[in-house]
Design an enzyme around this catalytic site. Structure first.
Site, PDB file in Angstrom:
ATOM      1  N   THR A  64     -60.821 -61.296 -16.287  1.00 18.83           N
ATOM      2  CA  THR A  64     -60.619 -61.929 -17.589  1.00 18.83           C
ATOM      3  C   THR A  64     -60.532 -63.441 -17.450  1.00 18.83           C
ATOM      4  O   THR A  64     -61.036 -64.186 -18.300  1.00 18.83           O
ATOM      5  CB  THR A  64     -59.363 -61.372 -18.283  1.00 18.83           C
ATOM      6  OG1 THR A  64     -59.463 -59.944 -18.336  1.00 18.83           O
ATOM      7  CG2 THR A  64     -59.228 -61.899 -19.694  1.00 18.83           C
ATOM      8  N   ASP A  65     -59.914 -63.916 -16.380  1.00 21.33           N
ATOM      9  CA  ASP A  65     -59.948 -65.349 -16.091  1.00 21.33           C
ATOM     10  C   ASP A  65     -61.391 -65.826 -15.970  1.00 21.33           C
ATOM     11  O   ASP A  65     -61.775 -66.878 -16.510  1.00 21.33           O
ATOM     12  CB  ASP A  65     -59.230 -65.648 -14.774  1.00 21.33           C
ATOM     13  CG  ASP A  65     -57.719 -65.649 -14.895  1.00 21.33           C
ATOM     14  OD1 ASP A  65     -57.206 -65.634 -16.035  1.00 21.33           O
ATOM     15  OD2 ASP A  65     -57.038 -65.671 -13.861  1.00 21.33           O
TER      16      ASP A  65
END
Length: 371
Positions: free
Chosen positions: A141-142
């Site tokens: 997700t980063d």
């Protein structure tokens, strides 16, 4: 030119010069830092000091893009919020990356990849069919948030060509996580059902399409239609499965998934992964070994595509890093410089970009404004 504002705690030993802030990161964080900071220059600067803020404002005048990842409103007390710096440079593209965005009930919550994976659906659909939810092996997700943000910055720069004006980009892990649910989210919105749960390496509606055990590892096989299923049967020496009434169509194979998958694995376990790769070579059916990271980084295709590049780091010496994945017909991007140590380029940037003298820099360093 782009300006990125980072807390010094993001600079972990042994690759940093811990002159400002308290360093609490470990080897994993240092490796993460090395992975994402090649081709950058570092200025060690305290913007808690008015002289530090003045330097940042002078840098802002020279910048096209500013990227920050502080909680909403945190930079206002340092006069580094969008409203302030956009008055200094109206054409600036200012990108804020946070856990939950600049608005909404969670805006003040700190956001971490694993928390967002859990709360916004990804962890629930990741893992073995009958196992517990698990996080993805990297901070995906980063990474996707960074990719969405870079696309947004490019779009804003293109928009600036027409309007002459900059703008504030509000990017969040939460929004990007929901967006990357992709077809799973669309299916749930259309059907109104909860979701299809976890499927491990299997495909929910295509059989056989999953990883199977070999005698020494795992191999992924994709019999995605009747023709490819026939190739799989032939290659494992079981042509009779092609005409077996239980498996003749994909709908029947899905219905009898457990039986067929067990039959296939009974065969794949008889040979090594390498032996199966040799048998399947050129067959036209999708297949792949499931490799560990070291095997991946030494993979002949990875090396042929120049995805691993060695650079010389001023502190650590020669080191190998993952290269940029995009190839161009004319441009030749790559790792031009290794990840910097904290403050490595302070003097260079302050002299060359905003024209400060050595004496001024020395005075600021003695006062703890720069490092």
């Amino acid at each position: 030119m782009s300006l990125e504002i980072d807390d010094t705690r993001a600079w972990g030993p042994p690759y940093a010069k811990p002159t400002l802030g308290k360093h609490t990161t470990g080897p994993g964080e240092s490796a993460y830092y090395l992975a994402v900071n090649r081709n950058k220059k570092s200025v060690g600067l305290s913007f808690a000091h008015p002289a530090g803020v003045d330097i940042l404002h002078r840098l802002v005048r020279e910048c096209d893009v500013l990227v920050e990842n502080y909680l909403p409103g945190s930079l206002a007390k340092y006069a580094m919020d969008y409203e302030t710096v956009s008055n200094i440079n109206p054409s600036l593209i200012y990108a804020s990356i946070t856990g939950y965005g600049q608005t909404g009930p969670y805006r003040d919550r700190a956001g971490y990849d694993v928390m967002v994976e859990a709360e916004l659906g990804l962890m629930h659909i990741t893992g073995e069919r009958n196992g517990p939810p698990v996080k993805v092996g990297v901070a995906v997700t980063d990474l996707t948030t960074g990719l969405y943000t870079s696309n947004a910055i490019i779009a804003a720069l293109l928009g600036r060509i027409k309007s002459g004006k900059g703008q504030h980009i509000d990017a969040s892990l939460s929004d990007c996580q929901v967006a990357t649910l992709a077809n799973i989210a669309s299916s749930a919105l259309i059907s109104g059902e909860k979701d299809s749960g976890r499927w491990g390496t299997s495909h929910p509606s295509i059989v056989p399409y999953k990883a199977f055990k070999t005698s020494d590892g795992d191999i992924l096989l994709g019999g995605g239609n009747d023709r490819l299923y026939g190739i799989l049967c032939t290659k494992v020496g079981k042509q009779e499965w092609i005409i077996d009434e239980r498996f003749k169509t994909n709908a029947q194979r899905v219905k009898n998934r457990d039986v067929l998958e067990q039959l296939i694995e009974n065969e794949t376990r008889k040979k090594t992964t390498h032996e199966w790769l040799e048998i399947l070579e050129g067959c036209g059916m999708p297949y792949a070994a499931i490799n560990d990271i070291q095997t991946t980084l030494k993979h002949e295709h990875v090396l042929a595509r120049k995805m691993v590049q060695e650079v010389d780091h001023p502190t650590c010496g020669p080191m190998k890093l993952v290269n940029t994945p995009i190839k161009y017909s004319v441009s030749t991007p790559g790792i031009r410089t290794p990840p910097p140590t904290l403050g490595q380029h302070t003097d260079e940037i302050l002299k060359d970009t905003i024209g400060m003298s050595e004496e001024d820099i020395d005075n600021l360093r003695s006062e703890g404004v720069v490092a």
